[in-house]
Design an enzyme around this catalytic site. Structure first.
Site, PDB file in Angstrom:
ATOM      1  N   HIS A   1       0.814  -1.216   0.000  1.00  0.00           N
ATOM      2  CA  HIS A   1       0.000   0.000   0.000  1.00  0.00           C
ATOM      3  C   HIS A   1       0.849   1.268   0.000  1.00  0.00           C
ATOM      4  CE1 HIS A   1      -3.465  -2.457   0.469  1.00  0.00           C
ATOM      5  NE2 HIS A   1      -3.218  -2.809   1.716  1.00  0.00           N
TER       6      HIS A   1
ATOM      7  N   ASP B   1      -2.540 -11.025  -1.601  1.00  0.00           N
ATOM      8  CA  ASP B   1      -3.146 -10.491  -0.399  1.00  0.00           C
ATOM      9  C   ASP B   1      -4.606 -10.190  -0.708  1.00  0.00           C
ATOM     10  OD1 ASP B   1      -1.979  -9.022   2.300  1.00  0.00           O
ATOM     11  OD2 ASP B   1      -3.744  -7.975   1.519  1.00  0.00           O
TER      12      ASP B   1
END
Length: 328
Positions: free
Chosen positions: A118, A162
């Site tokens: 991220h 993920d």
């Protein structure tokens, strides 16, 4: 198989914080006890110069000096501390070491943490300070250019499994045709503003084993048609598991093992070195998350043995392996 850790840098998080800091040390304990074939090594910190292959100088300095704004710390999800800054550098360093090992002929190597997908060039987000996948891709390309320039650029595939989309990674490599980003993730999960990867597969809440594995198979087929990598970075998140607090998918232990096996088999059959990171995992029970990750290492060891049979000199340290994948 070598695996690198930095769990001894523990962030001083407030009581009730949802980040499962304890899972990293617990994973290392379980691997030491149950899979002694995994050679555990302390990670070295990534240098500021290595981080600068991806991240802006101002952001690197803000993390190092503790001058991140309150808003920036909230977006990351961690309060700044010296341990936070050092752990972030070592989490990147662990992935760098894993990649070097995989490319040197080990074939498969790992980071017990990492997968900080991220983080953008100029900011962190979602428990991610620096983007270890992006820094590793850039540094391996730079090292490859110095030593094997005649073979052309090192092409890197990032397979992100993920449950949350790898928005930072996708944004960093949006204009780079030497790095291919593939993400399977929950359609309605964080981040709520997605960045376009080269391949994005959005999965509905409640997605189970069969639907997930079929989607993964199609995605890998599409990757093969569009890109020939010399290195695979695999983010093996535990958070698609049915017991995860934040995942919203319904994969079983067996389904996640099949996922890991499919990715590692895809790389092995093409003789592509693979380095993997653990990404997210927020189980209601910490041991559930850790079990998913231990299972990933069990699968990885099987493929590491295949590489060792291909390059037997590596078993004794007598030489450096060379693979025959033209893209490498």
């Amino acid at each position: 198989m070598h695996a690198y850790y930095a769990d001894h840098f523990v962030l001083p998080l407030p009581s009730g914080h949802r980040f499962p800091m304890g899972k990293y040390a617990r994973l290392r304990e379980r691997l030491r006890a149950e899979l002694p074939q995994v050679q555990l090594r302390e990670a070295l910190p990534a240098s500021h110069g290595e981080l600068a292959l991806v991240h802006t100088p101002d952001y690197i300095q803000a993390v190092a000096q503790g001058s991140l704004s309150a808003a920036a710390q909230r977006e990351i999800g961690f309060p700044w501390s010296p341990a936070m800054a050092e752990r972030a550098r070592r989490s990147v360093g662990a992935t760098l070491l894993a990649c070097r090992g995989a490319l040197a002929g080990e074939g498969v190597s790992a980071n017990l943490a990492g997968g900080t997908h991220h983080a953008y060039a100029g900011k962190g987000s979602g428990f991610c300070v620096f983007n270890d996948l992006a820094v590793a891709a850039r540094l391996m390309q730079a090292e490859h250019a110095r030593t094997r320039r005649a073979h052309g650029p090192l092409r890197v595939a990032i397979i992100d499994l993920d449950v949350h989309q790898g928005n930072g990674t996708a944004h960093i490599f949006a204009q780079d045709d030497t790095v291919f980003t593939l993400s399977l993730h929950g359609a309605k999960n964080f981040p709520f503003r997605k960045e376009p990867s080269d391949i994005d597969v959005e999965l509905p809440d409640g997605c189970g084993d069969a639907q997930y594995l079929e989607a993964l198979e199609r995605a890998l087929e599409a990757l093969e048609q569009r890109f020939e990598p010399g290195l695979v970075l695999y983010l093996a998140g535990a958070d698609p598991h049915e017991g995860d607090r934040l995942g919203r998918l319904k994969l079983s232990f067996d389904g996640l093992e099949a996922r890991d096996r499919r990715v590692m088999d895809w790389a092995w059959r093409r003789r592509i070195p693979l380095a993997f990171t653990m990404g997210g995992g927020y189980g209601h029970d910490l041991e559930t998350t850790v079990q998913v990750q231990v299972n990933t290492y069990g699968v990885a060891l099987q493929y590491r043995e295949r590489w060792r049979s291909l390059f037997p000199a590596l078993a004794t340290g007598a030489g450096t392996g060379h693979w025959h994948n033209a893209a490498a």
